[in-house]
Design a protein around this motif. Structure first.
Motif, PDB file in Angstrom:
ATOM      1  N   SER A  39      -4.475  -8.556 -16.870  1.00  0.00           N
ATOM      2  CA  SER A  39      -5.805  -8.911 -17.366  1.00  0.00           C
ATOM      3  C   SER A  39      -5.742  -9.161 -18.861  1.00  0.00           C
ATOM      4  CB  SER A  39      -6.801  -7.780 -17.072  1.00  0.00           C
ATOM      5  OG  SER A  39      -8.061  -8.052 -17.663  1.00  0.00           O
ATOM      6  N   VAL A  40      -6.286 -10.322 -19.276  1.00  0.00           N
ATOM      7  CA  VAL A  40      -6.394 -10.657 -20.708  1.00  0.00           C
ATOM      8  C   VAL A  40      -7.835 -11.117 -20.930  1.00  0.00           C
ATOM      9  CG1 VAL A  40      -5.462 -11.980 -22.629  1.00  0.00           C
ATOM     10  CG2 VAL A  40      -3.987 -11.405 -20.685  1.00  0.00           C
ATOM     11  N   PRO A  41      -8.742 -10.201 -21.280  1.00  0.00           N
ATOM     12  CA  PRO A  41     -10.165 -10.543 -21.384  1.00  0.00           C
ATOM     13  C   PRO A  41     -10.469 -11.701 -22.324  1.00  0.00           C
ATOM     14  CG  PRO A  41      -9.873  -8.158 -21.387  1.00  0.00           C
ATOM     15  CD  PRO A  41      -8.508  -8.752 -21.490  1.00  0.00           C
ATOM     16  N   GLU A  42      -9.742 -11.800 -23.410  1.00  0.00           N
ATOM     17  CA  GLU A  42     -10.046 -12.833 -24.404  1.00  0.00           C
ATOM     18  C   GLU A  42      -9.921 -14.238 -23.814  1.00  0.00           C
ATOM     19  OE1 GLU A  42      -8.447 -14.488 -28.728  1.00  0.00           O
ATOM     20  OE2 GLU A  42      -7.568 -12.688 -27.838  1.00  0.00           O
ATOM     21  N   THR A  43      -8.937 -14.449 -22.955  1.00  0.00           N
ATOM     22  CA  THR A  43      -8.738 -15.774 -22.362  1.00  0.00           C
ATOM     23  C   THR A  43      -9.248 -15.865 -20.935  1.00  0.00           C
ATOM     24  OG1 THR A  43      -6.509 -15.175 -21.596  1.00  0.00           O
ATOM     25  CG2 THR A  43      -6.696 -16.162 -23.780  1.00  0.00           C
ATOM     26  N   GLY A  44      -9.675 -14.735 -20.368  1.00  0.00           N
ATOM     27  CA  GLY A  44     -10.216 -14.750 -19.018  1.00  0.00           C
ATOM     28  C   GLY A  44      -9.190 -14.626 -17.916  1.00  0.00           C
ATOM     29  N   VAL A  45      -7.915 -14.503 -18.239  1.00  0.00           N
ATOM     30  CA  VAL A  45      -6.902 -14.361 -17.193  1.00  0.00           C
ATOM     31  C   VAL A  45      -7.080 -13.013 -16.496  1.00  0.00           C
ATOM     32  CG1 VAL A  45      -4.440 -14.106 -16.723  1.00  0.00           C
ATOM     33  CG2 VAL A  45      -5.232 -15.859 -18.314  1.00  0.00           C
ATOM     34  N   TRP A  46      -7.173 -13.036 -15.177  1.00  0.00           N
ATOM     35  CA  TRP A  46      -7.309 -11.807 -14.380  1.00  0.00           C
ATOM     36  C   TRP A  46      -6.621 -12.027 -13.051  1.00  0.00           C
ATOM     37  CZ3 TRP A  46      -8.994  -9.668  -9.831  1.00  0.00           C
ATOM     38  CH2 TRP A  46      -9.251  -8.290  -9.832  1.00  0.00           C
TER      39      TRP A  46
ATOM     40  N   VAL B 203      -0.607  -5.778 -23.416  1.00  0.00           N
ATOM     41  CA  VAL B 203       0.111  -7.024 -23.582  1.00  0.00           C
ATOM     42  C   VAL B 203      -0.826  -8.079 -24.144  1.00  0.00           C
ATOM     43  CG1 VAL B 203      -0.342  -7.586 -21.151  1.00  0.00           C
ATOM     44  CG2 VAL B 203       1.366  -8.887 -22.404  1.00  0.00           C
ATOM     45  N   ASP B 204      -0.555  -8.614 -25.302  1.00  0.00           N
ATOM     46  CA  ASP B 204      -1.184  -9.828 -25.824  1.00  0.00           C
ATOM     47  C   ASP B 204      -2.707  -9.834 -25.659  1.00  0.00           C
ATOM     48  OD1 ASP B 204      -1.098 -12.230 -27.114  1.00  0.00           O
ATOM     49  OD2 ASP B 204      -0.617 -13.414 -25.341  1.00  0.00           O
ATOM     50  N   GLY B 205      -3.361  -8.746 -26.081  1.00  0.00           N
ATOM     51  CA  GLY B 205      -4.813  -8.685 -25.980  1.00  0.00           C
ATOM     52  C   GLY B 205      -5.321  -8.219 -24.633  1.00  0.00           C
ATOM     53  N   GLY B 206      -4.421  -7.797 -23.759  1.00  0.00           N
ATOM     54  CA  GLY B 206      -4.830  -7.331 -22.445  1.00  0.00           C
ATOM     55  C   GLY B 206      -3.913  -6.235 -21.958  1.00  0.00           C
ATOM     56  N   ARG B 207      -3.688  -6.199 -20.670  1.00  0.00           N
ATOM     57  CA  ARG B 207      -2.802  -5.171 -20.129  1.00  0.00           C
ATOM     58  C   ARG B 207      -2.215  -5.628 -18.803  1.00  0.00           C
ATOM     59  NH1 ARG B 207      -5.080  -1.130 -16.413  1.00  0.00           N
ATOM     60  NH2 ARG B 207      -7.095  -1.877 -15.661  1.00  0.00           N
ATOM     61  N   VAL B 208      -1.090  -5.037 -18.441  1.00  0.00           N
ATOM     62  CA  VAL B 208      -0.513  -5.158 -17.108  1.00  0.00           C
ATOM     63  C   VAL B 208      -0.522  -3.772 -16.494  1.00  0.00           C
ATOM     64  CG1 VAL B 208       0.942  -7.124 -17.716  1.00  0.00           C
ATOM     65  CG2 VAL B 208       1.856  -4.800 -17.961  1.00  0.00           C
ATOM     66  N   TRP B 209      -0.494  -3.719 -15.164  1.00  0.00           N
ATOM     67  CA  TRP B 209      -0.530  -2.400 -14.534  1.00  0.00           C
ATOM     68  C   TRP B 209       0.151  -2.413 -13.172  1.00  0.00           C
ATOM     69  CZ3 TRP B 209      -4.949  -5.466 -14.888  1.00  0.00           C
ATOM     70  CH2 TRP B 209      -5.557  -5.836 -13.678  1.00  0.00           C
TER      71      TRP B 209
ATOM     72  N   SER C 281      -9.422 -17.895 -12.917  1.00  0.00           N
ATOM     73  CA  SER C 281     -10.011 -16.840 -13.733  1.00  0.00           C
ATOM     74  C   SER C 281     -10.305 -17.331 -15.143  1.00  0.00           C
ATOM     75  CB  SER C 281      -9.100 -15.605 -13.768  1.00  0.00           C
ATOM     76  OG  SER C 281      -7.855 -15.891 -14.382  1.00  0.00           O
ATOM     77  N   ARG C 282      -9.432 -18.182 -15.693  1.00  0.00           N
ATOM     78  CA  ARG C 282      -9.678 -18.723 -17.027  1.00  0.00           C
ATOM     79  C   ARG C 282     -10.831 -19.709 -17.014  1.00  0.00           C
ATOM     80  NH1 ARG C 282      -4.945 -21.216 -19.994  1.00  0.00           N
ATOM     81  NH2 ARG C 282      -6.446 -21.037 -21.690  1.00  0.00           N
ATOM     82  N   ALA C 283     -10.942 -20.532 -15.970  1.00  0.00           N
ATOM     83  CA  ALA C 283     -12.067 -21.464 -15.859  1.00  0.00           C
ATOM     84  C   ALA C 283     -13.381 -20.695 -15.760  1.00  0.00           C
ATOM     85  CB  ALA C 283     -11.882 -22.372 -14.643  1.00  0.00           C
ATOM     86  N   LEU C 284     -13.396 -19.639 -14.954  1.00  0.00           N
ATOM     87  CA  LEU C 284     -14.596 -18.820 -14.837  1.00  0.00           C
ATOM     88  C   LEU C 284     -14.973 -18.203 -16.177  1.00  0.00           C
ATOM     89  CD1 LEU C 284     -13.753 -17.084 -11.441  1.00  0.00           C
ATOM     90  CD2 LEU C 284     -15.668 -18.652 -11.838  1.00  0.00           C
ATOM     91  N   HIS C 285     -13.973 -17.750 -16.909  1.00  0.00           N
ATOM     92  CA  HIS C 285     -14.222 -17.161 -18.229  1.00  0.00           C
ATOM     93  C   HIS C 285     -14.886 -18.173 -19.156  1.00  0.00           C
ATOM     94  CE1 HIS C 285     -13.478 -14.930 -21.942  1.00  0.00           C
ATOM     95  NE2 HIS C 285     -12.863 -16.003 -22.432  1.00  0.00           N
ATOM     96  N   LEU C 286     -14.385 -19.398 -19.153  1.00  0.00           N
ATOM     97  CA  LEU C 286     -14.960 -20.438 -20.018  1.00  0.00           C
ATOM     98  C   LEU C 286     -16.365 -20.826 -19.569  1.00  0.00           C
ATOM     99  CD1 LEU C 286     -11.789 -22.679 -20.450  1.00  0.00           C
ATOM    100  CD2 LEU C 286     -12.839 -21.204 -22.171  1.00  0.00           C
ATOM    101  N   LEU C 287     -16.686 -20.584 -18.295  1.00  0.00           N
ATOM    102  CA  LEU C 287     -18.027 -20.864 -17.786  1.00  0.00           C
ATOM    103  C   LEU C 287     -18.977 -19.676 -17.952  1.00  0.00           C
ATOM    104  CD1 LEU C 287     -17.012 -22.701 -14.498  1.00  0.00           C
ATOM    105  CD2 LEU C 287     -18.200 -23.738 -16.449  1.00  0.00           C
ATOM    106  N   GLY C 288     -18.446 -18.554 -18.437  1.00  0.00           N
ATOM    107  CA  GLY C 288     -19.292 -17.396 -18.687  1.00  0.00           C
ATOM    108  C   GLY C 288     -19.323 -16.364 -17.584  1.00  0.00           C
ATOM    109  N   PHE C 289     -18.382 -16.439 -16.636  1.00  0.00           N
ATOM    110  CA  PHE C 289     -18.325 -15.474 -15.536  1.00  0.00           C
ATOM    111  C   PHE C 289     -17.065 -14.623 -15.658  1.00  0.00           C
ATOM    112  CE2 PHE C 289     -20.650 -19.112 -13.759  1.00  0.00           C
ATOM    113  CZ  PHE C 289     -21.779 -18.496 -13.245  1.00  0.00           C
TER     114      PHE C 289
END
Length: 337
Positions: free
Chosen positions: A53-60, A82-88, A144-152
């Motif tokens: 998960s990288v909240p800043e870019t929306g990757v999940w 990792v890079d503004g997010g985390r792995v688990w 997930s990144r597209a959704l992030h850019l759309l506000g979801f």
């Protein structure tokens, strides 16, 4: 490599085992695999769910040990930044001796691959992002990144709307033309617009938008513009899955559908079908007449003629069911394409 971590940990966590884990991730980086492949491979290696998960870019991303995408909030887990997010890793029970080095190399590989994919969606406008979000062929990282850019967020509950006469003038979310339809990503609690033929998909986490869109396109085929506007997939019950399996030739051979076709071919046939549709959409002749903007006294003789052509009464429970089913199947047939 499947099950390697468990087998190595069952022996010990010596340097040779650690080197094999490092080599595993080095190969993935050297191959420039996508983020989905990285997470899936890690889950398969560890034989437990893994995520990124990288909240800043929306990757999940969250995958189980079989490489299946998961769209639910993960339980507490061993993690590494990792890079503004985390792995688990979602290890049930006590951590294995090699879990820490797996997390370390997972994080390093994720940082490298995130850098390679960071700019892929730059420059896309909202319609392109909506299309990506509902595309069954898109990867989870892109979605997930597209959704992030759309506000979801990936786990936001949404419904996808399939609009027959779009675009909507005041949509409850971002929309895009998809073939002859318009897709709208709508928050689950948003009101569905009225006055438009709309298929409403089931509520899903935003990462499952393709499933909601597919169901919405089926629901849209049961609408009757001007009489029945929106149809929700959930309200179709068994008819929805059945509709996904039926061929137009199967529907065309059904006697009740053939009877409706004969009525439609008569003078004023479409008006007759509108009246019949209103009858099954309401609970009284007066309400049906109001729905199609007719006086109720003009409805009775039209219904009598229609019943003669259909061969059954429409004011009994079984007759109403037969009529509703035949009308729905006819709309399904005519909307195929």
């Amino acid at each position: 490599m499947r099950g390697l971590l468990l087998r190595l940990s069952a022996l010990d966590s010596d340097a040779a085992s650690a080197v094999r884990v490092i080599s595993f991730f080095d190969v993935l980086v050297a191959q420039h695999v996508g983020l989905e492949r990285l997470v899936a491979s890690t889950a398969q290696l560890a034989e437990c769910p893994a995520g990124l998960s990288v909240p800043e870019t929306g990757v999940w991303l969250r995958m189980d040990a079989n490489g299946t995408s998961l769209a639910a909030a993960p339980p507490p887990a061993l993690s590494r930044e990792v890079d503004g997010g985390r792995v688990w890793l979602e290890r049930g029970g006590d951590p294995l001796p090699l879990d820490e080095i797996v997390l370390e190399r997972f994080a390093i590989a994720a940082a490298v691959l995130l850098g390679e994919t960071r700019a892929k969606l730059s420059g896309l406008d909202d319609p392109a992002l909506v299309e990506l979000a509902i595309s069954a062929s898109a990867g989870d990282a892109e979605r997930s990144r597209a959704l992030h850019l759309l506000g979801f967020s990936p786990l936001t509950p949404i419904r996808v709307l399939a609009v027959l006469d779009g675009p909507l003038p005041d949509p409850p979310g971002p929309q895009a033309a998809i073939g002859s339809l318009h897709a709208v990503l709508s928050p689950a609690d948003a009101t569905v617009p009225t006055g438009h033929p709309i298929g409403v998909g089931p509520v899903q986490p935003a990462m499952r938008a393709p499933q909601s869109w597919r169901a919405a396109t089926v629901a849209a085929r049961f609408t009757a513009p001007g009489v029945i506007d929106s149809i929700e997939w959930d309200d179709l019950g068994a008819l929805g899955p059945i509709a996904q399996q039926l061929h137009t030739s199967d529907i065309r051979a059904i006697p009740d559908v053939q009877a409706l076709d004969r009525l439609a071919a008569e003078p004023g046939g479409q008006d007759t079908l509108d009246v019949l549709t209103a009858v099954v959409a309401t609970d009284s002749v007066r309400k049906a007449a109001a729905l199609v903007h007719r006086h109720h006294s003009s409805i009775a003789p039209r219904l009598a003629r229609a019943e003669s052509g259909l061969g059954f009464a429409v004011d009994t429970p079984i007759g109403r069911f037969r009529l509703a089913l035949a009308l729905s199947l006819r709309r399904l047939r005519d909307s195929a394409g």
